[in-house]
Design a protein around this motif. Sequence first.
Motif, PDB file in Angstrom:
ATOM      1  N   LEU A 134       0.832  -1.208   0.000  1.00  0.00           N
ATOM      2  CA  LEU A 134       0.000   0.000   0.000  1.00  0.00           C
ATOM      3  C   LEU A 134       0.866   1.257   0.000  1.00  0.00           C
ATOM      4  CD1 LEU A 134      -2.698  -1.192   2.543  1.00  0.00           C
ATOM      5  CD2 LEU A 134      -2.972  -0.932   0.091  1.00  0.00           C
ATOM      6  N   ARG A 135       2.112   1.111   0.470  1.00  0.00           N
ATOM      7  CA  ARG A 135       3.089   2.215   0.486  1.00  0.00           C
ATOM      8  C   ARG A 135       2.515   3.498   1.069  1.00  0.00           C
ATOM      9  NH1 ARG A 135       7.179   0.838  -3.855  1.00  0.00           N
ATOM     10  NH2 ARG A 135       6.306  -1.072  -4.637  1.00  0.00           N
ATOM     11  N   ARG A 136       1.819   3.355   2.163  1.00  0.00           N
ATOM     12  CA  ARG A 136       1.334   4.559   2.829  1.00  0.00           C
ATOM     13  C   ARG A 136       1.442   4.358   4.311  1.00  0.00           C
ATOM     14  NH1 ARG A 136      -4.493   6.552   1.420  1.00  0.00           N
ATOM     15  NH2 ARG A 136      -4.292   7.126   3.605  1.00  0.00           N
ATOM     16  N   ARG A 137       1.761   5.418   5.003  1.00  0.00           N
ATOM     17  CA  ARG A 137       1.703   5.315   6.462  1.00  0.00           C
ATOM     18  C   ARG A 137       0.247   5.248   6.868  1.00  0.00           C
ATOM     19  NH1 ARG A 137       5.626   7.819  10.073  1.00  0.00           N
ATOM     20  NH2 ARG A 137       3.846   8.758  11.113  1.00  0.00           N
ATOM     21  N   PRO A 138      -0.097   4.330   7.763  1.00  0.00           N
ATOM     22  CA  PRO A 138      -1.489   4.319   8.211  1.00  0.00           C
ATOM     23  C   PRO A 138      -1.778   5.617   8.944  1.00  0.00           C
ATOM     24  CG  PRO A 138      -0.159   2.834   9.541  1.00  0.00           C
ATOM     25  CD  PRO A 138       0.720   3.336   8.446  1.00  0.00           C
ATOM     26  N   LYS A 178      -7.158   1.310  -4.011  1.00  0.00           N
ATOM     27  CA  LYS A 178      -6.089   0.991  -4.954  1.00  0.00           C
ATOM     28  C   LYS A 178      -6.541  -0.025  -5.990  1.00  0.00           C
ATOM     29  CE  LYS A 178      -1.431   1.936  -3.736  1.00  0.00           C
ATOM     30  NZ  LYS A 178      -0.105   1.323  -3.665  1.00  0.00           N
ATOM     31  N   SER A 207      -8.643   0.834   8.028  1.00  0.00           N
ATOM     32  CA  SER A 207      -7.952   1.742   7.102  1.00  0.00           C
ATOM     33  C   SER A 207      -7.260   0.933   6.011  1.00  0.00           C
ATOM     34  CB  SER A 207      -6.963   2.636   7.848  1.00  0.00           C
ATOM     35  OG  SER A 207      -5.770   1.950   8.113  1.00  0.00           O
ATOM     36  N   GLN A 257      -7.891   1.301   2.007  1.00  0.00           N
ATOM     37  CA  GLN A 257      -6.813   1.566   1.049  1.00  0.00           C
ATOM     38  C   GLN A 257      -6.764   0.503  -0.051  1.00  0.00           C
ATOM     39  OE1 GLN A 257      -3.144   2.114   3.234  1.00  0.00           O
ATOM     40  NE2 GLN A 257      -4.175   3.444   4.676  1.00  0.00           N
TER      41      GLN A 257
END
Lengths: 265, 255
Positions: A33-37, B91, B83, B87
């Motif tokens: 996901l390459r995102r910080r939660p 995506k 969350s 996401q």
Amino acid sequence: MDILTALTSTFAATVLDVLPIAAVLFGFQFLVLRRRPPNLAKVLIGFGWVLVGLTLFLVGLELALFPLGTTLAKQLTDPLYVFGVETVDSAMAADWTAYGSVYAFAAAIGFATTIAEPSLIAVSLKAEEISGGAVQAFGLRIAVAIGVAVGVSLGAFRIVTGTPLPYYIMAGYAVVILQTLRASKMIIPLAYDSGGVTTSTVTVPVVTALGLGLASTIPGRSPLLDGFGLIAFASVFPIMSVLGYEQLSRWFTGRKRRLKKETEA
Amino acid sequence: MADHRAVAATSMTDAVRGFAKLVLGAMRDLAPIILVIGFFEIVILQQTIPNVAEITVGLVCVILGLAFFIQGLEMGLFPLGESMAEQFAKKGVLLWLLLFAFLLGFGTTVAEPALIAVAAEAAEIARLGGAIGDTNDAETFYAFALRMTVALSVGAALVLGVFRILMGWSLPLIIIGGYITVVTLTIFAPPEIVGIAYDSGGVTTSTITVPLVTALGVGLASSIRGRNPMLDGFGLIAFASLSPMIFVLIFGMVI
């Protein structure tokens, strides 16, 4: 001192238990996901609370409830208590009515351990939130606990009589299918889920001790073969009780509405 | 400045009040067990309770533990599961999502202490019954293979369950189909495996897995248009407790 060792070793075991889950969660979060939660710090603190909470919970159970619960299960199934003699011949043991306090204990402890089951608390909180309060968390837990009580008690009866497990489970499935046809669509997924969450940390050890105690008391039963099956009972019956709870409450509201109409007319 | 401090102070008392509420809730949740054990111990068996001090310490641990766990649930496990589901849904990477579901199921089950205990007992039964060779190696291998089977089945169940949420398939049809499969397999499976297979459905869903999986399902169903969280979000746990029964029954027939 003993408590401290128990706390540290249980904490280490819990961390080891959670490690693969955390690896999967954070691995996907950062690599795929390459995102910080959002609120990473809060989430990490939450994980910390979960670890500390589970550790204290497990140590406390080992210290206070499991020894008493399992000894009680053993004493209540002891031939000396049930029949007042040391050895039981098969004619005596075949009398299933002699085990009254075992069925009562099975029902009571099944109900009580289910009310304290953390995963059931989690699911019922979520259900209340999602349904906007239409499903009450505590009401759902009571319904599930009644299902477990009936299930474990009937499971004890099955071990005493030595009747085949598949018959009971098949009959249970048949009832669940019939109820599914009549139930409101919204409750069905939740009811099915509640079958799976009832049997974890608190219920399994005490219920297993009860099954093993019964199977080793009664002549002709093998603890290895007949001790199994109580968990299966505890997973099928809550589905029935949750579906039944919804049907009952629908029936009551329907009746109230009809009565009101009649009085108005 | 003074205003800020006042806000901080209220949120601090709020936190304390919130936690006190959790502790009270935990006491209410444990009251039935204490009553049941006390009643059977004192009224039915007419014994005194041993080690009262130790038991009191244990009860305090259980109550605090339950309160901390629920606090952590609301702060950590639920928000993270939701969350991530959101996401993934945004995506739109289907394969990654399914792989994630599989690993979550497999990873949380393979090390489950209850499952390890049941697998060891099952191997003992198989050895006594003569289903496998009378060696320790054969018994260890059987227990390991059984554990892997159950872990695979939970992974597969979550993949199917997530796929169902995405497609919006009806849950009751699949579950009833599963029941019919279980009943049919029971007729052909060796009788010794049936009890273990039925119980294995109940032992797979642990205290940490359940909140995460529930949050994942509900999160997915809330983020995808046309899905209802009540109708589509629940059901993953049901799959995860049904599929081990099917897999273990097949395992018993093959070995």
